[in-house]
Enzyme design. Structure first.
Site, PDB file in Angstrom:
ATOM      1  N   GLU A 156      33.928 181.634  27.301  1.00 33.16           N
ATOM      2  CA  GLU A 156      32.569 180.898  27.578  1.00 33.16           C
ATOM      3  C   GLU A 156      33.123 179.974  29.560  1.00 33.16           C
ATOM      4  OE1 GLU A 156      32.882 181.172  25.071  1.00 33.16           O
ATOM      5  OE2 GLU A 156      31.572 181.302  23.311  1.00 33.16           O
ATOM      6  N   LYS A 170      40.857 169.698   5.210  1.00 32.68           N
ATOM      7  CA  LYS A 170      40.518 167.794   5.490  1.00 32.68           C
ATOM      8  C   LYS A 170      41.582 167.970   4.383  1.00 32.68           C
ATOM      9  CE  LYS A 170      36.967 168.510   8.372  1.00 32.68           C
ATOM     10  NZ  LYS A 170      35.457 169.010   8.436  1.00 32.68           N
ATOM     11  N   TRP A 224      43.620 165.130   8.618  1.00 35.82           N
ATOM     12  CA  TRP A 224      43.639 166.240   9.269  1.00 35.82           C
ATOM     13  C   TRP A 224      44.596 167.114   9.007  1.00 35.82           C
ATOM     14  CZ3 TRP A 224      39.311 166.943  13.483  1.00 35.82           C
ATOM     15  CH2 TRP A 224      38.186 166.156  12.933  1.00 35.82           C
TER      16      TRP A 224
HETATM   17  P1  ADP Z   1      36.391 185.044  20.571  1.00 31.75           P
HETATM   18  O1  ADP Z   1      35.323 185.921  21.162  1.00 31.75           O
HETATM   19  O2  ADP Z   1      37.138 185.605  19.878  1.00 31.75           O
HETATM   20  O3  ADP Z   1      36.353 183.384  20.169  1.00 31.75           O
HETATM   21  P2  ADP Z   1      37.884 183.661  23.168  1.00 31.75           P
HETATM   22  O4  ADP Z   1      38.758 185.050  23.202  1.00 31.75           O
HETATM   23  O5  ADP Z   1      36.703 183.161  23.755  1.00 31.75           O
HETATM   24  O6  ADP Z   1      37.238 184.993  21.527  1.00 31.75           O
HETATM   25  O7  ADP Z   1      38.244 182.552  22.238  1.00 31.75           O
HETATM   26  C1  ADP Z   1      38.545 181.164  22.356  1.00 31.75           C
HETATM   27  C2  ADP Z   1      39.813 180.615  21.206  1.00 31.75           C
HETATM   28  O8  ADP Z   1      40.306 180.885  21.223  1.00 31.75           O
HETATM   29  C3  ADP Z   1      39.359 179.115  21.586  1.00 31.75           C
HETATM   30  O9  ADP Z   1      38.619 178.000  21.518  1.00 31.75           O
HETATM   31  C4  ADP Z   1      40.375 178.428  20.811  1.00 31.75           C
HETATM   32  O10 ADP Z   1      40.406 178.212  19.674  1.00 31.75           O
HETATM   33  C5  ADP Z   1      41.859 180.070  20.989  1.00 31.75           C
HETATM   34  N1  ADP Z   1      43.060 179.908  22.092  1.00 31.75           N
HETATM   35  C6  ADP Z   1      42.490 180.514  23.364  1.00 31.75           C
HETATM   36  N2  ADP Z   1      44.015 180.042  23.576  1.00 31.75           N
HETATM   37  C7  ADP Z   1      44.995 179.048  22.817  1.00 31.75           C
HETATM   38  C8  ADP Z   1      45.615 178.827  22.529  1.00 31.75           C
HETATM   39  N3  ADP Z   1      46.575 178.258  23.584  1.00 31.75           N
HETATM   40  N4  ADP Z   1      46.143 178.242  21.618  1.00 31.75           N
HETATM   41  C9  ADP Z   1      45.721 177.453  20.578  1.00 31.75           C
HETATM   42  N5  ADP Z   1      44.014 178.228  20.261  1.00 31.75           N
HETATM   43  C10 ADP Z   1      43.529 179.196  21.583  1.00 31.75           C
END
Ligand code: ADP
Length: 555
Positions: free
Chosen positions: A333, A442, A447
């Site tokens: 997104e 939780k 958290w």
């Molecule tokens: P999906 O469709 O599997 O959600 P995305 O590539 O859109 O694929 O995933 C986005 C999510 O990946 C983010 O909202 C976050 O939770 C995780 N994410 C991406 N980069 C990082 C990062 N550097 N550290 C932690 N989480 C990450």
């Protein structure tokens, strides 16, 4: 009063035209099969992209039509990137690692008109074809001699289409807000939803990959593009590489440690990008293979994103290869670049340990991206590195809604998009993602970050991969369960891992139990599939005070 500057639209075709004019000889190297490589340059890419655009017109593709790909990182896939979007159609890159039913759903939802596929996906396409109702034709990314026997169709040969097409083609001058590409989020629950990028959002996003405080991509770079072209436009790198004339090295299907290592050395790659899983395999190969010519690896910068970069990866890049890890955070997104983990001047002279402390954070917002964290009532939280809340994002390359209205209204009244991530932001603006909101553990009203626990556990010798989920607990509501995949040939114990974690995490975060599995479930984009783990371990009884979730739910 309006300014008097020219209104030139920001178009993907202009990136290719620029690369052809100013970096015609910059190389594009692509693995096409076992030991086989295709080499050309931006001049060659430009010629073939125009031929492909003519071929698409001849097939009947119209502006706005969705053209799907099921393909690895190769020069042909790259040609589709520029030709499909450039002519005004929409490139729909499908993640082939999804289940066939999901792919069918996505292709039908997107109303794909053509499907271009690599030969390794022939059986997959064949199985789905009877149910892909809107598809007018299929194109095998192959030459005549490699064509599969057609049981579905109409089936075309990519190289025949190119050979028959003229290289004269004038890219249309589109409205810069025209849709250019479409990616469905893999989504761990519910149906995948389509994120629809525009020429404008794509070009603006490319500028930030080339900015010095972005990814600093330039014509001096030889880029090993490990992140797939089917994963959020390969993080925007194909466009950014054309913008600055960077050399591109496309590894095809071979993403194992040895193949990546050999190609990196052969093509003198100094820049690379990939998800943590790829790098864990890469280092496993390096550590298990004595005598590798590490000094011949020219790697300088590595972008790690998609999931949190474990400290161990950052340290190994530094210690073994002298390379700097840039952690980036984003999502489909957000195109995806939203935060990038560069250092500030004040960090430069710090000891390595403290620099790594900065690198394990997800980085700072790049210009164009606005961020805030809020509590459950939507109240803004301080950027003090202590308060954790839901992360919201806003910007010109952030989605305003999903394709065909799925999911309804996704922005709040002020235009913020809720990412579904929980984060802290410190006073320097560095974001620290602590969890997906649904994965937070939780415990007694506090958290626990599953990501921090996982990353700490991966640093323990003998641990290949780790996942942490919350398990029902009588007293504390939830407690962490650590699920570990051992490195082959290692027999590390639960007690040894807990001993390793002591002092590295707050005492009350200590997992209540450790279990070992042969492998962990992943999403199609390589993230841990926590939902599956929660189902799998719903009946797990913690040594002290645990209640199986299923029993708790029943009660
Ligand atoms: P999906 O469709 O599997 O959600 P995305 O590539 O859109 O694929 O995933 C986005 C999510 O990946 C983010 O909202 C976050 O939770 C995780 N994410 C991406 N980069 C990082 C990062 N550097 N550290 C932690 N989480 C990450």
């Amino acid at each position: 009063m309006l300014g008097l500057m020219q209104q030139r639209p920001l178009l993907i075709s202009s990136l290719l035209s620029y690369a052809e004019t100013y970096h015609p000889g910059a190389e594009i190297v692509s693995r096409t099969g076992e030991g086989a490589f295709h080499r050309y340059d931006y001049r060659g890419l430009g010629v073939r992209a125009r031929q492909l655009a003519n071929a698409l017109v001849a097939l009947g593709v119209k502006p706005g039509d969705r053209v799907a790909t099921l393909a690895w990182n190769s020069h042909r896939h790259l040609e589709l990137y520029f030709a499909v979007s450039g002519m005004g159609a929409v490139l729909h890159t499908i993640n082939p690692r999804l289940f066939a039913e999901q792919i069918e759903y996505i292709a039908n939802h997107a109303e794909d008109s053509f499907v271009f596929f690599d030969l390794s996906f022939t059986a997959l396409v064949e199985g789905m074809a009877p149910r892909l109702l809107g598809v007018k034709g299929y194109v095998a990314l192959a030459d005549r001699g490699q064509m599969p026997a057609a049981t579905f169709g109409p089936l075309h040969c990519y190289e025949d289409l190119i050979a028959a097409a003229d290289a004269d083609y004038d890219w249309p001058v589109l409205d810069e807000n025209t849709a250019s590409s479409l990616c469905y989020t893999s989504g761990t629950t519910g149906n995948p939803k389509g994120v629809l990028y525009s020429h404008r959002s794509t070009v603006l996003h490319a500028f930030c990959a080339c900015a010095r405080d972005g990814l600093s991509l330039s014509s001096a770079d030889s880029v090993m593009l490990i992140v797939p072209l089917f994963h959020v436009n390969a993080w925007g790198i194909p466009y950014a590489a054309a913008m600055c004339g960077a050399k591109l090295v496309l590894p095809g299907q071979a993403l194992d440690g040895k193949s990546v290592f050999d190609l990196m050395v052969a093509e003198a790659c100094n820049f690379s990008l990939g998800v943590p899983t790829v790098w864990l395999n890469f280092f496993r190969y390096i550590e298990e293979t004595p005598g590798l010519p590490l000094a011949e690896v020219k790697l300088e910068r590595v972008v790690v994103g998609g999931s949190a970069a474990p400290r161990a990866i950052i340290e190994k890049f530094h210690a073994l290869l002298g390379a700097f890890t840039i952690q980036a955070w984003g999502m489909s997104e957000t195109s995806p670049l939203a935060t990038i983990g560069n250092l500030l001047p004040k960090h430069r002279n710090l000891p390595v340990e403290e620099i790594v402390d900065v690198q394990v954070k997800q980085g700072r917002a790049i210009y164009g991206v606005e961020l805030r964290i809020v509590d459950a009532d939507g109240k803004r939280l301080a950027h003090d590195g202590a308060e954790a809340g839901d992360l919201l994002v806003r910007g010109p390359w952030v989605t305003s809604g999903y394709f065909r209205g799925e999911g309804g209204e996704v922005l709040d009244d002020d235009g913020w998009f809720a990412t579904g991530d929980v984060a802290k932001i410190d006073s320097d603006g560095y974001v620290r993602i602590t969890d997906r909101s649904k994965d937070v553990i939780k415990s007694g009203g506090e958290w626990i970050s599953s990501i921090d626990l996982e990353n700490a556990a991966v640093g323990c010798p003998g641990v290949q991969e780790a996942a942490v989920i919350g398990v029902r607990h009588d007293k504390w509501q939830e407690r962490p369960l650590l699920i570990v995949v051992r490195k082959p040939g290692h027999d590390v114990t639960g007690a040894a891992i807990l001993g390793f974690l002591t002092g590295k995490i707050p005492k009350w975060w200590m997992p209540d139990d450790v279990v070992f599995v042969d492998e962990l479930p992943h999403t199609a984009t390589g993230k841990l599939l926590k939902l599956k783990l929660r189902q799998q371990f719903a009946d797990h009884v913690l040594p002290q005070g645990g209640t199986p979730s299923s029993a708790a739910a029943a009660g």
